[in-house]
Motif scaffolding. Structure first.
Motif, PDB file in Angstrom:
ATOM      1  N   THR A  96      -3.481  -7.597  12.723  1.00  0.00           N
ATOM      2  CA  THR A  96      -4.016  -7.852  11.359  1.00  0.00           C
ATOM      3  C   THR A  96      -5.170  -9.329  11.174  1.00  0.00           C
ATOM      4  N   GLU A 129     -13.158   3.607  -2.337  1.00  0.00           N
ATOM      5  CA  GLU A 129     -12.658   3.625  -0.800  1.00  0.00           C
ATOM      6  C   GLU A 129     -12.739   2.382   0.289  1.00  0.00           C
ATOM      7  N   ASP A 153      -8.924   0.806  -0.492  1.00  0.00           N
ATOM      8  CA  ASP A 153      -8.534   0.905   0.469  1.00  0.00           C
ATOM      9  C   ASP A 153      -8.628   1.256   1.925  1.00  0.00           C
ATOM     10  N   TYR A 159      -9.664  -2.182   3.079  1.00  0.00           N
ATOM     11  CA  TYR A 159      -9.227  -3.861   3.035  1.00  0.00           C
ATOM     12  C   TYR A 159      -7.710  -3.676   3.235  1.00  0.00           C
ATOM     13  N   GLY A 160      -6.878  -2.323   2.085  1.00  0.00           N
ATOM     14  CA  GLY A 160      -5.371  -2.647   1.853  1.00  0.00           C
ATOM     15  C   GLY A 160      -4.569  -2.231   3.474  1.00  0.00           C
ATOM     16  N   ILE A 161      -5.318  -1.137   4.423  1.00  0.00           N
ATOM     17  CA  ILE A 161      -5.150  -1.588   5.557  1.00  0.00           C
ATOM     18  C   ILE A 161      -5.054  -2.348   5.977  1.00  0.00           C
ATOM     19  N   GLN A 181      -2.905  -5.708   5.554  1.00  0.00           N
ATOM     20  CA  GLN A 181      -1.646  -5.217   5.032  1.00  0.00           C
ATOM     21  C   GLN A 181      -1.377  -5.720   3.611  1.00  0.00           C
ATOM     22  N   CYS A 182      -2.375  -5.246   2.558  1.00  0.00           N
ATOM     23  CA  CYS A 182      -1.876  -5.212   1.011  1.00  0.00           C
ATOM     24  C   CYS A 182      -2.959  -4.507   0.266  1.00  0.00           C
ATOM     25  N   SER A 183      -2.263  -3.199   0.978  1.00  0.00           N
ATOM     26  CA  SER A 183      -2.652  -2.021   0.384  1.00  0.00           C
ATOM     27  C   SER A 183      -1.758  -2.486  -1.196  1.00  0.00           C
ATOM     28  N   ALA A 218      -4.382  -3.813  -3.244  1.00  0.00           N
ATOM     29  CA  ALA A 218      -5.619  -2.844  -3.540  1.00  0.00           C
ATOM     30  C   ALA A 218      -5.355  -1.584  -4.420  1.00  0.00           C
ATOM     31  N   LYS A 219      -3.960  -1.141  -3.920  1.00  0.00           N
ATOM     32  CA  LYS A 219      -4.080  -0.320  -4.938  1.00  0.00           C
ATOM     33  C   LYS A 219      -3.779  -0.394  -6.142  1.00  0.00           C
TER      34      LYS A 219
END
Length: 265
Positions: free
Chosen positions: A16, A113, A116, A118-120, A123-125, A128-129
């Motif tokens: 990460t 998109e 999403d 960047y969330g992956i 590791q801040c999903s 982001a969601k």
């Protein structure tokens, strides 16, 4: 970890990322709103949101020209770029330093998109969601609001000397359409130069953006003869061109603008 960016380039990450250089102003703001500000080590001089960022983080240049040595010395794990904001020549130089992720945003769906992704990657999903949900709800609410507004023909200026306008295949054009605006230059591509010797009598509104060229009230007089039937307004360019978390402010800005400046006929 392997992930595709928005140009469908496969990028590889061994871990990460903990050190981020961001060369896109609207994405710098997004990264901060995702709770990742402590990871930012380099930004551009145009990264003005949040306001304190360019005093707390190393400024590595602009969006078209950067100091590669400065970036190299920051030892970043990832560099965030954008297809439109940053040049292909820059990308090639930056890829020799570290992993480069390139965004390509033309619609709000592209924005979501990217969040999403960047969330992956970071590791801040959950953050982001949450942001995706808020923006999606705000968009639905705005689309319901805008149904009551008439369609108006609009010309949107972004530059002077030469005079340049927004045309098709741009995020700004998408945002104009979202506002029930018919773009005078819809059939042209990107950001064409226009000769200011014609008369555009069907245009109802001329919008002068605050960026990248900082239009002022005095520019209205120079434009009015070519647009004799149009009302001319200065607008906040960030609301039409910044994708990311600024969209939450943009929808409220548009509502207020329609209600106070453009009451329904």
């Amino acid at each position: 970890m392997q992930i595709k960016d928005q140009l469908q380039r496969v990028i590889k990450l061994n871990r990460t990322p903990q050190r981020i250089v961001c060369l896109v102003p609207s994405i710098t703001e997004l990264i901060c709103d995702l709770g990742l500000e402590p990871l930012l080590v380099g930004v551009t001089k145009f990264c003005v949101h949040p306001q304190h960022i360019i005093t707390n983080v190393v400024v590595v240049g602009g969006t078209k020209q950067v100091h590669y040595d400065k970036i190299r010395n920051l030892n970043p794990d990832i560099i965030l770029c954008n297809k439109e904001e940053n040049t292909p020549e820059m990308i090639r130089e930056l890829e020799a330093i570290t992993t480069v992720h390139i965004s390509d945003v033309n619609t709000i769906e592209d924005c979501l998109e990217l969040m999403d992704m960047y969330g992956i990657i970071f590791q801040c999903s959950p953050q982001a969601k949450s942001l995706i949900s808020k923006i999606s709800s705000a968009k639905i609410d705005f689309e319901d609001f805008i149904k009551t507004q008439p369609v108006r023909e609009v010309t949107y200026f972004i530059w002077k000397d030469p005079w340049m306008v927004v045309a098709n295949n741009t995020f700004i054009n998408y945002m104009l359409s979202l506002n029930n605006f018919k773009n005078t230059f819809q059939k042209e591509s990107r950001y064409p130069e226009i000769a200011m010797d014609g008369i555009y009598s069907t245009v109802e509104l001329v919008l002068l953006s605050s960026e990248p060229y900082p239009f002022k009230n005095e520019h209205k007089k120079a434009i009015q003869p070519q647009f004799p039937n149009a009302k001319i307004f200065l607008v906040n360019g960030e609301m039409f061109s910044w994708y990311g978390s600024r969209l939450l402010l943009a929808f409220d800005y548009f509502k207020t603008w329609h209600r106070t400046v453009l009451p329904s006929e």
